[in-house]
Each structure stands twice: as structure tokens, then as C-alpha cells.
Motif scaffolding. Structure first.
Motif, PDB file in Angstrom:
ATOM      1  N   LEU A  26      21.424  35.317  39.067  1.00 24.45           N
ATOM      2  CA  LEU A  26      20.637  36.280  38.300  1.00 24.45           C
ATOM      3  C   LEU A  26      19.172  35.851  38.223  1.00 24.45           C
ATOM      4  O   LEU A  26      18.264  36.684  38.264  1.00 24.45           O
ATOM      5  N   PHE A  27      18.938  34.549  38.147  1.00 25.97           N
ATOM      6  CA  PHE A  27      17.573  34.037  38.008  1.00 25.97           C
ATOM      7  C   PHE A  27      17.036  33.412  39.296  1.00 25.97           C
ATOM      8  O   PHE A  27      16.096  32.621  39.265  1.00 25.97           O
ATOM      9  N   ARG A  28      17.598  33.765  40.427  1.00 29.16           N
ATOM     10  CA  ARG A  28      17.237  33.110  41.687  1.00 29.16           C
ATOM     11  C   ARG A  28      15.787  33.362  42.081  1.00 29.16           C
ATOM     12  O   ARG A  28      15.199  32.579  42.846  1.00 29.16           O
ATOM     13  N   ASP A  29      15.178  34.460  41.627  1.00 29.92           N
ATOM     14  CA  ASP A  29      13.795  34.782  42.014  1.00 29.92           C
ATOM     15  C   ASP A  29      12.761  34.008  41.206  1.00 29.92           C
ATOM     16  O   ASP A  29      11.562  34.086  41.494  1.00 29.92           O
ATOM     17  N   ILE A  30      13.209  33.271  40.201  1.00 26.55           N
ATOM     18  CA  ILE A  30      12.283  32.468  39.402  1.00 26.55           C
ATOM     19  C   ILE A  30      12.083  31.125  40.101  1.00 26.55           C
ATOM     20  O   ILE A  30      13.050  30.400  40.351  1.00 26.55           O
ATOM     21  N   PRO A  31      10.834  30.787  40.445  1.00 28.04           N
ATOM     22  CA  PRO A  31      10.591  29.527  41.188  1.00 28.04           C
ATOM     23  C   PRO A  31      11.137  28.318  40.443  1.00 28.04           C
ATOM     24  O   PRO A  31      11.069  28.233  39.210  1.00 28.04           O
ATOM     25  N   GLU A  32      11.652  27.392  41.199  1.00 27.78           N
ATOM     26  CA  GLU A  32      12.246  26.181  40.632  1.00 27.78           C
ATOM     27  C   GLU A  32      11.235  25.417  39.791  1.00 27.78           C
ATOM     28  O   GLU A  32      11.577  24.839  38.750  1.00 27.78           O
ATOM     29  N   ALA A  33       9.972  25.451  40.180  1.00 28.00           N
ATOM     30  CA  ALA A  33       8.955  24.653  39.488  1.00 28.00           C
ATOM     31  C   ALA A  33       8.690  25.117  38.061  1.00 28.00           C
ATOM     32  O   ALA A  33       8.207  24.340  37.232  1.00 28.00           O
ATOM     33  N   VAL A  34       8.996  26.373  37.774  1.00 25.74           N
ATOM     34  CA  VAL A  34       8.711  26.868  36.416  1.00 25.74           C
ATOM     35  C   VAL A  34       9.974  26.976  35.568  1.00 25.74           C
ATOM     36  O   VAL A  34       9.929  27.451  34.440  1.00 25.74           O
ATOM     37  N   ARG A  35      11.084  26.536  36.097  1.00 26.20           N
ATOM     38  CA  ARG A  35      12.325  26.575  35.320  1.00 26.20           C
ATOM     39  C   ARG A  35      12.404  25.366  34.383  1.00 26.20           C
ATOM     40  O   ARG A  35      11.904  24.294  34.691  1.00 26.20           O
ATOM     41  N   LEU A  36      13.038  25.575  33.256  1.00 21.09           N
ATOM     42  CA  LEU A  36      13.254  24.498  32.295  1.00 21.09           C
ATOM     43  C   LEU A  36      14.589  23.822  32.591  1.00 21.09           C
ATOM     44  O   LEU A  36      15.628  24.484  32.647  1.00 21.09           O
ATOM     45  N   HIS A  37      14.534  22.528  32.788  1.00 22.28           N
ATOM     46  CA  HIS A  37      15.759  21.771  33.017  1.00 22.28           C
ATOM     47  C   HIS A  37      16.042  20.907  31.794  1.00 22.28           C
ATOM     48  O   HIS A  37      15.198  20.139  31.355  1.00 22.28           O
ATOM     49  N   GLY A  38      17.222  21.070  31.267  1.00 22.62           N
ATOM     50  CA  GLY A  38      17.545  20.329  30.059  1.00 22.62           C
ATOM     51  C   GLY A  38      17.389  21.189  28.822  1.00 22.62           C
ATOM     52  O   GLY A  38      17.172  22.404  28.892  1.00 22.62           O
ATOM     53  N   GLN A  39      17.458  20.551  27.658  1.00 23.02           N
ATOM     54  CA  GLN A  39      17.398  21.264  26.381  1.00 23.02           C
ATOM     55  C   GLN A  39      15.971  21.286  25.834  1.00 23.02           C
ATOM     56  O   GLN A  39      15.152  20.418  26.135  1.00 23.02           O
ATOM     57  N   LEU A  40      15.678  22.309  25.043  1.00 21.26           N
ATOM     58  CA  LEU A  40      14.396  22.339  24.331  1.00 21.26           C
ATOM     59  C   LEU A  40      14.328  21.191  23.337  1.00 21.26           C
ATOM     60  O   LEU A  40      15.346  20.786  22.752  1.00 21.26           O
ATOM     61  N   GLU A  41      13.130  20.657  23.148  1.00 26.51           N
ATOM     62  CA  GLU A  41      12.960  19.528  22.220  1.00 26.51           C
ATOM     63  C   GLU A  41      12.842  20.058  20.787  1.00 26.51           C
ATOM     64  O   GLU A  41      11.765  20.128  20.199  1.00 26.51           O
ATOM     65  N   LEU A  42      13.977  20.429  20.250  1.00 20.56           N
ATOM     66  CA  LEU A  42      14.047  20.942  18.887  1.00 20.56           C
ATOM     67  C   LEU A  42      14.846  19.987  18.016  1.00 20.56           C
ATOM     68  O   LEU A  42      15.701  19.239  18.492  1.00 20.56           O
ATOM     69  N   GLU A  43      14.549  20.021  16.721  1.00 17.03           N
ATOM     70  CA  GLU A  43      15.335  19.213  15.793  1.00 17.03           C
ATOM     71  C   GLU A  43      16.757  19.751  15.735  1.00 17.03           C
ATOM     72  O   GLU A  43      16.993  20.936  16.004  1.00 17.03           O
ATOM     73  N   PRO A  44      17.716  18.905  15.393  1.00 17.89           N
ATOM     74  CA  PRO A  44      19.106  19.371  15.307  1.00 17.89           C
ATOM     75  C   PRO A  44      19.232  20.538  14.339  1.00 17.89           C
ATOM     76  O   PRO A  44      18.510  20.619  13.338  1.00 17.89           O
ATOM     77  N   ALA A  45      20.126  21.455  14.640  1.00 15.50           N
ATOM     78  CA  ALA A  45      20.323  22.621  13.782  1.00 15.50           C
ATOM     79  C   ALA A  45      20.835  22.202  12.407  1.00 15.50           C
ATOM     80  O   ALA A  45      21.568  21.213  12.268  1.00 15.50           O
ATOM     81  N   LEU A  46      20.440  22.962  11.385  1.00 12.56           N
ATOM     82  CA  LEU A  46      20.915  22.712  10.022  1.00 12.56           C
ATOM     83  C   LEU A  46      22.116  23.592   9.741  1.00 12.56           C
ATOM     84  O   LEU A  46      22.218  24.711  10.251  1.00 12.56           O
ATOM     85  N   SER A  47      23.004  23.100   8.905  1.00 10.54           N
ATOM     86  CA  SER A  47      24.092  23.948   8.437  1.00 10.54           C
ATOM     87  C   SER A  47      23.514  24.962   7.446  1.00 10.54           C
ATOM     88  O   SER A  47      22.372  24.836   6.992  1.00 10.54           O
ATOM     89  N   GLU A  48      24.291  25.978   7.103  1.00  7.26           N
ATOM     90  CA  GLU A  48      23.777  27.000   6.180  1.00  7.26           C
ATOM     91  C   GLU A  48      23.375  26.400   4.828  1.00  7.26           C
ATOM     92  O   GLU A  48      22.274  26.698   4.327  1.00  7.26           O
TER      93      GLU A  48
END
Length: 440
Positions: A26-48
Motif C-alpha cells: 500500500l505504501f510502496r510509492d513512498i521513498p524508503e528515505a522518508v519512511r519512519l523505521h521504528g517507534q516514535l519517541e514518545l513517553e509511555p502511554a498513561l492508563s486512564e
């Protein structure tokens, strides 16, 4: 539970429907160089429970008028908002309603807008109102655009006593509208009709505020007459709460009436969002910005409501529209309608009289020199604090009191001037407290 509750089967069905074998394809037309590999650097999710606790901690850092004493005004006011406003606004059919393009599906919202327009017309003495505007600044810019098309002129005259925020927004829009903005300086806190008349020659419109930014009552009938004599449209920027005791703009010759509606039915909300209103004589109904709701009958002869007097260009063809802001603040304007209906004419008058009486008591009780002692005021007035205004404000805030607005932010030579606002929510004891804090 994940944010999107999709199963692998759901994803496989969607991919099969669009003829793609995998997400990667589905995303094959997006150049490899601009793809994000791995997870976003976000803090761990909080419980409700953790998230609620975190938000409560953040909210506790804020201060509101239920916790500290405020005499701030300058365009946003701490008026009482009755419980019935929230009760109506929280109904799902109003809270989630979108633009009522399909009248057969939107009669409730359309009727609410129609009733709002009626209330604004009754309040301002005008013939027609639109469905509301963003706020009290953008409706001023829209009014200038109306005046340009009506008169064929390109100069706009604004009184220096008009709200600085309104003046700034008009100046921001002016280049795009092809307008030149001229300011008329105040004389002892009000606008001189003769100076306004001289500036209004060949002008499209004249905008003044009643009561003005200093809280003083302008010679509004004389200012409107000066504009009319020059062939310019007189536009009054008014406080809806004041119209229970002050004459309506339509009664003293104004072509349009505009204003910030926040004081009627909206909380201060950290400065917004709120709603603006714009009303005019019937001569200018075809030039009105935004939307207008009209009353008609359906095929069975029953009363019904529709968007009227506008072409679709108003919403989809920018170059042919009467305004580049084609949305409105229906929900917040509905709050204004509920509030005004709750008060009624006598209640609005009593609210205004209470504000005036408390402001008169505050002038006497504070015992500080008035900036404009010869002028009549409504609910705001300017005093000289006897020291730099910011210094007085800092000292008072340290004692839980917000004494007013520092006028030096917008006007030269007013380093020690405080604009004090007294609404019906303040008590004589509150004013006594302000006097003690300023004296100390």
C-alpha cells in the motif's frame, strides 16, 4: 484496547477490497528515505486513572474567577452565565450539529439561529442579523468590507477609543480588502464629532465603540450624524449587556451594529472561543457576510426555516463571496440567545443598572484619581494607580486580586493607568477588598 479496534481480519478484508496484498504494498510509492523505521519517541502511554490525575494536576495550575478576585475587562467579561445555558448547549442535537445545508434535516438548528438573529435585531435596533461571526474583531473587518461595496470608497475611519484588538484586526484585513485605515485620536477619553467628521470625508465607514475601550460613553448620536453627513456608513461596536440601559445603535442612525457577544451567555474561556455579532439595516442585507436564516413555509404550509438570500458562492467561491469567513459560531451564539431569553428586557436592564451602580461605588471607594473624571461610564473606568500599572498589578496578584488592565500596553502616556471592570458578579465587599489591596 488499542486506539483503533481493528482486527487482522478487518485489515485483510480492507486490503482485499482495494486489491492490495499487504500494508507494505500500500505504501510502496513512498521513498524508503522518508519512511519512519521504528517507534516514535514518545513517553509511555498513561492508563486512564493516570491520565485523569495528570490533567487534574495541570488544570490546578490555572487560576479562574471562582478562586481569585478579578476586575479585569477590556473586552472579555466575568458576567454570570445561568445554568440553563449549559443545559441547552449540551443537548446532542445542538452540540454536534454541522452546517444546516439540508433544511429537511436541520429545522431545530435553523430555528435556533433564526431566533438568535431576531434577538440581535431587537437588541441593536437593526433589521437583519447574520448567524454570528467568529468574534468582535472579525465582524469589524467584515463590516468594513460591506461598507466598501456599498459606498465604492476605500478609506476606513476608526476611533482611537475603539478596542486595540479590533483596530489591529481591521488593519490586518485592510490590505487584502484594498482599504486605507485612518485613526481619530481621543479627546479626554472620548471622540470629538468635528474631528471625526473631518476624517470621514470620502470614507466608506466610521467605526466607534459604545461604551468605548476606556469605559466612557461616546457622544454616539453626534458621531453617527457626522458619518452620515459625510456619506460614510456609521458602525457602532457595542457591548450587548449595555443595551439594556443604553440606546440601540439603530435608533441613533447607525448603518451597522457589531460587537463581541461573550458577555452575554459565554464564559471567559481564556479569551475564546466566543461569538461576534453583526446586524444592519435592510438596505445591506445582500452584502451581509456569513449565513442568514429566513422563515418560510414547506410544501404542506407549515412554518419552516432555511438558509436564504445567498448563493452557493458565499461558501465555495472565495472571489465572489461577501466574506472570506463563511462559518459562524452557532453553538456559542445559541448560548447568547438562551442567556438573553433568560434575562428578558427587564432582566437585561437590571443587569446593566447593577453594573453601573457597582462601578459608581467602586469609583468612590477606591479613592484614586480618575483618568477621565468628566466622562460618564458604564461598567469600566480608568484610574491612576499612583505607580506603574504593572507594579500595582503584580502586588495585587500576590494577594489574590486582579485589579484591572494596564492601559499603557495600548496607549502612550498612561503608564500608571488601570482599566477597572465591575460586573454584576462583584459585590461591595469585593470592591472594598480591591480598595484595601491597592491602598496597601
Amino acid at each position: 484496547m488499542s486506539f483503533l479496534s481493528l482486527t487482522d481480519r478487518d485489515r485483510d478484508e480492507m486490503l482485499a477490497t482495494i486489491g492490495v496484498e499487504s500494508i507494505d504494498e500500500l505504501f510502496r510509492d513512498i521513498p524508503e528515505a522518508v519512511r519512519l523505521h521504528g517507534q516514535l519517541e514518545l513517553e509511555p502511554a498513561l492508563s486512564e486513572p493516570e491520565l485523569v490525575a495528570h490533567l487534574e494536576e495541570l488544570a490546578a495550575r490555572n487560576v479562574d474567577t471562582s478562586r481569585e478576585l478579578s476586575f479585569l475587562g477590556a473586552g472579555i467579561y466575568d458576567h454570570y452565565v445561568p445554568a440553563v445555558v449549559d443545559a441547552v448547549l449540551q443537548r446532542g442535537e445542538f452540540l454536534t450539529a454541522y452546517t444546516p445545508y439540508q433544511p429537511e434535516m436541520s429545522q431545530g438548528v435553523l430555528q435556533a439561529i433564526f431566533e438568535y438573529q431576531t434577538a440581535i435585531c431587537e437588541l441593536t435596533g437593526m433589521d437583519v442579523s447574520n448567524a454570528s461571526g467568529y468574534d468582535g474583531t472579525t465582524v469589524a473587518a467584515d463590516a468594513c468590507y460591506v461598507a466598501k461595496h456599498v459606498t465604492g470608497r476605500s478609506r476606513v475611519v476608526v476611533a482611537e477609543t475603539l478596542s486595540p484588538q479590533v483596530r489591529q484586526v481591521v488593519k490586518t484585513y485592510a490590505p487584502g480588502f484594498g482599504l486605507e485605515v485612518i485613526e481619530v485620536a481621543h479627546r479626554d477619553g472620548v471622540t470629538d464629532p468635528d474631528e471625526l467628521a473631518a476624517a470621514a470625508q470620502d470614507a466608506a465607514c466610521v467605526i466607534f465603540q459604545q461604551p468605548n475601550f476606556f469605559g466612557c460613553l461616546e457622544p454616539a448620536p453626534e458621531l453617527a450624524a457626522a458619518a452620515n453627513d459625510s456619506g460614510a456608513l456609521p458602525i457602532a461596536h457595542v457591548d450587548p449587556v449595555s443595551l439594556g440601559v443604553l440606546e440601540a445603535p439603530g435608533e441613533y442612525g447607525c448603518a451597522l451594529a457589531i460587537g463581541e457577544g461573550q458577555g452575554a451567555g459565554n464564559y471567559q474561556s481564556y479569551g475564546g472561543p466566543h461569538y461576534g455579532f453583526i446586524a444592519a439595516r435592510s438596505d445591506y442585507v445582500r452584502r451581509m457576510p456569513g449565513r442568514i436564516v429566513g422563515e418560510t413555509t414547506d410544501v404542506d404550509g407549515r412554518r419552516a426555516y432555511v438558509l436564504t438570500l445567498q448563493t452557493r458562492e458565499q461558501h465555495i467561491r472565495r472571489e465572489k463571496a461577501t466574506s472570506n469567513i463563511t462559518t459562524n459560531q452557532t453553538l456559542l451564539a445559541l448560548g447568547g440567545l438562551v442567556h438573553l431569553s433568560w434575562l428578558g428586557p427587564q432582566g437585561l436592564r437590571e443587569q446593566g443598572e447593577t453594573c453601573m451602580a457597582l462601578a459608581a461605588y467602586a469609583k468612590e471607594r477606591l479613592g484614586l484619581p480618575l483618568l477621565f473624571p468628566e466622562q460618564t461610564t458604564f461598567k469600566e473606568f480608568a484610574i491612576r494607580a499612583g505607580r506603574p500599572a504593572e507594579e500595582a498589578i503584580r502586588a495585587a496578584r500576590g494577594q489574590g486580586v486582579h485589579p484591572g488592565y494596564a492601559l499603557r500596553r495600548d496607549y502612550a502616556g498612561m503608564e500608571d493607568a488601570l482599566l477597572v471592570c465591575v460586573t454584576e458578579k462583584r459585590t461591595r465587599a469585593d470592591i472594598d477588598r480591591l480598595a484595601e489591596v491597592l491602598a496597601s
